[in-house]
Design a protein around this motif. Structure first.
Motif, mmCIF file in Angstrom:
data_model
loop_
_atom_site.group_PDB
_atom_site.id
_atom_site.type_symbol
_atom_site.label_atom_id
_atom_site.label_comp_id
_atom_site.label_asym_id
_atom_site.label_seq_id
_atom_site.Cartn_x
_atom_site.Cartn_y
_atom_site.Cartn_z
ATOM 1 N N SER A 14 0.830 -1.205 0.000
ATOM 2 C CA SER A 14 0.000 0.000 0.000
ATOM 3 C C SER A 14 0.866 1.257 0.000
ATOM 4 O O SER A 14 0.634 2.200 -0.775
ATOM 5 C CB SER A 14 -0.923 0.003 1.224
ATOM 6 O OG SER A 14 -1.681 1.191 1.284
ATOM 7 N N ASP A 18 1.162 4.218 -2.765
ATOM 8 C CA ASP A 18 0.962 5.621 -2.378
ATOM 9 C C ASP A 18 2.029 6.503 -3.019
ATOM 10 O O ASP A 18 1.739 7.600 -3.522
ATOM 11 C CB ASP A 18 1.034 5.781 -0.856
ATOM 12 C CG ASP A 18 -0.214 5.272 -0.140
ATOM 13 O OD1 ASP A 18 -1.225 5.003 -0.818
ATOM 14 O OD2 ASP A 18 -0.162 5.151 1.099
ATOM 15 N N SER A 82 -4.830 1.413 -1.370
ATOM 16 C CA SER A 82 -3.854 2.486 -1.275
ATOM 17 C C SER A 82 -4.570 3.832 -1.172
ATOM 18 O O SER A 82 -5.182 4.285 -2.136
ATOM 19 C CB SER A 82 -2.949 2.492 -2.521
ATOM 20 O OG SER A 82 -2.276 3.722 -2.655
ATOM 21 N N PRO A 83 -4.518 4.487 -0.023
ATOM 22 C CA PRO A 83 -5.164 5.801 0.118
ATOM 23 C C PRO A 83 -4.641 6.820 -0.887
ATOM 24 O O PRO A 83 -5.391 7.667 -1.380
ATOM 25 C CB PRO A 83 -4.838 6.212 1.553
ATOM 26 C CG PRO A 83 -4.534 4.942 2.267
ATOM 27 C CD PRO A 83 -3.902 4.048 1.244
ATOM 28 N N ILE A 86 -6.371 6.253 -4.193
ATOM 29 C CA ILE A 86 -7.766 6.700 -4.129
ATOM 30 C C ILE A 86 -7.845 8.221 -4.189
ATOM 31 O O ILE A 86 -8.720 8.787 -4.880
ATOM 32 C CB ILE A 86 -8.432 6.157 -2.854
ATOM 33 C CG1 ILE A 86 -8.654 4.642 -2.981
ATOM 34 C CG2 ILE A 86 -9.756 6.862 -2.590
ATOM 35 C CD1 ILE A 86 -9.207 3.994 -1.747
ATOM 36 N N GLU A 87 -6.935 8.895 -3.517
ATOM 37 C CA GLU A 87 -6.934 10.359 -3.536
ATOM 38 C C GLU A 87 -6.746 10.882 -4.958
ATOM 39 O O GLU A 87 -7.467 11.779 -5.412
ATOM 40 C CB GLU A 87 -5.829 10.888 -2.630
ATOM 41 C CG GLU A 87 -5.740 12.406 -2.581
ATOM 42 C CD GLU A 87 -4.591 12.903 -1.727
ATOM 43 O OE1 GLU A 87 -4.370 14.126 -1.715
ATOM 44 O OE2 GLU A 87 -3.912 12.067 -1.092
ATOM 45 N N GLU A 103 -11.895 2.605 -0.016
ATOM 46 C CA GLU A 103 -10.667 1.950 0.433
ATOM 47 C C GLU A 103 -11.019 0.551 0.911
ATOM 48 O O GLU A 103 -11.869 0.384 1.797
ATOM 49 C CB GLU A 103 -10.017 2.752 1.553
ATOM 50 C CG GLU A 103 -8.644 2.229 1.949
ATOM 51 C CD GLU A 103 -7.946 3.119 2.970
ATOM 52 O OE1 GLU A 103 -7.014 2.621 3.636
ATOM 53 O OE2 GLU A 103 -8.338 4.297 3.103
#
Length: 234
Positions: A14, A18, A82-83, A86-87, A103
């Motif tokens: 993850s 990122d 993976s935040p 997603i962002e 998420e």
């Protein structure tokens, strides 16, 4: 720079994604020599999303594949663990009203049984620490008669193609990565994970073991990539 290894610990994988999120789509286009768009189009055709259907796109990353699916009028849930991905995805796909980003871990999906008409995952299953557990989750969240499509790197069946692809991975890909990626070492893991991944027959066997029927695969780009399909029994 974060670099995962073949133990595929979720926190490492993850964090690695990122770090590469911002340049991920550009790097994929460069490393695939433009084939990424063709593979995405083939996957969308295989999923065959219909207007009003509910589709789960696992390991959706920045939502490029989700946007392709959403053009049909289907409601697409773009799931990724993976935040950072997603962002970036929420920002880039902000103009697509029928995509929702969530998420989620592929091995423990936060959805009820029988929630989706179709599930798809592109170039993400080999990054899952327990891929068979993820496949079981895909079966669980599908409605009876629902379809699964997996697009993943695979093993070219022709020896000359395997040799050429190995040469590309070893000698051509590293300088391209240095030009296009923000994390060179992450793409060392990419090569390792591709070379360690099972071939077409083995992945098809995993789908049958999980309970999928009508299992089939089709090679893309001479088997560098393969599309696998299965149906949840009614």
């Amino acid at each position: 720079m974060m670099r995962a290894d073949l133990h595929k610990q979720p926190e490492q994988v993850s964090a690695m994604f990122d770090e590469v999120a911002a340049s991920y789509d550009r790097t994929n286009t460069v490393l695939s020599v433009g084939n990424a768009a063709l593979w995405r189009a083939a996957t969308t055709r295989a999923v065959a999303p219909q207007r009003g259907e509910s589709v789960l796109d696992v390991a959706a990353g920045t939502g490029t594949s989700s946007a392709s699916l959403a053009r049909s009028g289907a409601y697409v849930t773009a799931a990724d663990f993976s935040p950072g991905m997603i962002e970036v995805g929420r920002r880039r796909q902000a103009g697509v009203p029928n995509i929702v980003f969530v998420e989620a871990d592929a091995t423990a999906l936060p959805f009820d049984d029988g929630s989706f008409d179709a599930v798809t995952i592109s170039f993400g299953l080999r990054n899952v620490v327990e891929p068979k557990k993820a496949i079981a989750e895909f079966l669980r969240v599908l409605r009876p008669g629902g379809r699964l499509v997996i697009c993943e790197f695979s093993t070219p069946p022709v020896g000359l193609v395997r040799f050429g692809y190995g040469f590309y991975q070893r000698y051509v890909m590293p300088p391209l990565v240095r030009l296009s990626s923000s994390n060179d070492s992450a793409y060392e893991y990419l090569n390792e994970s591709i070379n360690a991944w099972p071939d077409q027959a083995a992945l098809s066997a995993w789908l049958r073991e999980a309970g999928f029927t009508d299992v089939a695969h089709r090679n893309l780009t001479a088997g560098v990539v393969a599309l696998h399909r299965g149906v949840k029994p009614v």
